[in-house]
Design an enzyme around this catalytic site. Structure first.
Site, mmCIF file in Angstrom:
data_model
loop_
_atom_site.group_PDB
_atom_site.id
_atom_site.type_symbol
_atom_site.label_atom_id
_atom_site.label_comp_id
_atom_site.label_asym_id
_atom_site.label_seq_id
_atom_site.Cartn_x
_atom_site.Cartn_y
_atom_site.Cartn_z
ATOM 1 N N HIS A 1 -0.654 5.660 7.717
ATOM 2 C CA HIS A 1 -1.782 4.801 7.346
ATOM 3 C C HIS A 1 -1.901 3.694 8.385
ATOM 4 O O HIS A 1 -0.913 3.058 8.739
ATOM 5 C CB HIS A 1 -1.571 4.179 5.962
ATOM 6 N N HIS B 1 -11.614 -0.741 6.095
ATOM 7 C CA HIS B 1 -10.180 -0.918 5.952
ATOM 8 C C HIS B 1 -9.382 -0.201 7.052
ATOM 9 O O HIS B 1 -8.681 -0.840 7.826
ATOM 10 C CB HIS B 1 -9.788 -0.395 4.549
ATOM 11 N N GLU C 1 0.810 -1.222 0.000
ATOM 12 C CA GLU C 1 0.000 0.000 0.000
ATOM 13 C C GLU C 1 0.846 1.278 0.000
ATOM 14 O O GLU C 1 0.384 2.318 0.457
ATOM 15 C CB GLU C 1 -0.931 0.008 1.209
ATOM 16 N N HIS D 1 -4.799 0.655 10.472
ATOM 17 C CA HIS D 1 -6.065 -0.070 10.554
ATOM 18 C C HIS D 1 -6.567 0.014 11.997
ATOM 19 O O HIS D 1 -7.148 -0.936 12.506
ATOM 20 C CB HIS D 1 -5.866 -1.524 10.132
HETATM 21 ZN ZN LIG Z 1 -4.189 -0.657 4.837
#
Ligand SMILES: [Zn+2]
Length: 243
Positions: A103, A174, A84, A105
């Site tokens: 980023h 996500h 990603e 989760h």
């Molecule tokens: Zn991710």
């Protein structure tokens, strides 16, 4: 000396902040084995720094690689890269003001991406969330059968478009992505996005919620973004993380 080695050599303090940021985000339970944090190169804005594919809690200086704004690593044969990484490249390409990207989760945020309940600031340290936190819906451009991951520059560009000029974008089913004008700023926002999500869900279980007004959120965000305030929490986190 390779191009990548030269770029790492001219960004030593940012590299140190990135290593600390990986470990801080792990200690703060924003990332686990997954998630990543990057920084735009302080001298060359067309490059950014991001670890090779590794659990954030164990990232070291030698793991930090240099990437171009197409999301590809430079001079990094044999190094594994995050699937990603395009989250980072697309945001740096779209947002010249952004110097760091987180980023994750982180779990408390997820419910606000999969219901029609908007994430809104419930306390002053989370005022940066403002009046509206955007949600990226991957189905809109890419159909109902993706694995939800941002695995191409096109997906990253669509996500960056949802982010717009906001500090945080939720990603339905996500996770979320936070940006900032420094590594410390982006880490602060990622940590307190998770804190706000937890507190908002707790508050909603008790009864109707009295959220910050848009004006309160703006004023609180201005105060908390000042270097004096941010440095106090960042220095504490960093000294703990690198101890
Ligand atoms: Zn991710």
């Amino acid at each position: 000396m390779s191009t990548a080695s030269q770029l790492i050599a001219t960004a030593q303090s940012v590299v140190e902040d990135l290593v600390a940021a990986n470990r801080i985000l792990y200690r703060q339970k924003v990332v686990d084995g997954f998630g990543h944090v990057s920084a735009r190169h302080p001298v060359d804005p067309e490059r950014f720094l991001l670890s090779q594919s590794k659990a954030p809690g164990s990232v070291e200086r030698s793991d930090i690689l240099v990437y171009g704004l197409d999301g590809e690593a430079i001079d990094a044969p044999g190094r594994r890269v995050y699937l990603e990484r395009y989250i980072h490249s697309a945001i740096y390409a779209a947002r010249p003001d952004v110097m760091a990207v987180v980023h994750s989760h982180s779990p408390a945020v997820i419910p606000f991406g999969v219901t029609d309940v908007p994430l809104r600031p419930v306390m002053h340290v989370c005022g940066f969330l403002g009046a509206h936190v955007p949600v990226f819906e991957i189905r809109d451009g890419f159909g109902p059968a993706t694995d939800l991951l941002i695995r191409s520059q096109a997906l990253g560009a669509a996500m960056a478009q949802s982010l717009g000029d906001a500090p945080v974008v939720l990603m339905r089913g996500h996770g979320s992505t936070a940006v900032g004008v420094s590594v410390a700023h982006a880490v602060y926002r990622a940590v307190y996005t998770e804190v706000n999500a937890r507190l908002q869900a707790d508050s909603m279980r008790l009864g109707p919620v009295n959220f910050l007004t848009a004006e309160e959120a703006y004023a609180a965000a201005e105060t908390n973004a000042s270097p004096n305030v941010l440095t106090r929490i960042w220095d504490l986190w960093k000294s703990e993380a690198l101890a």
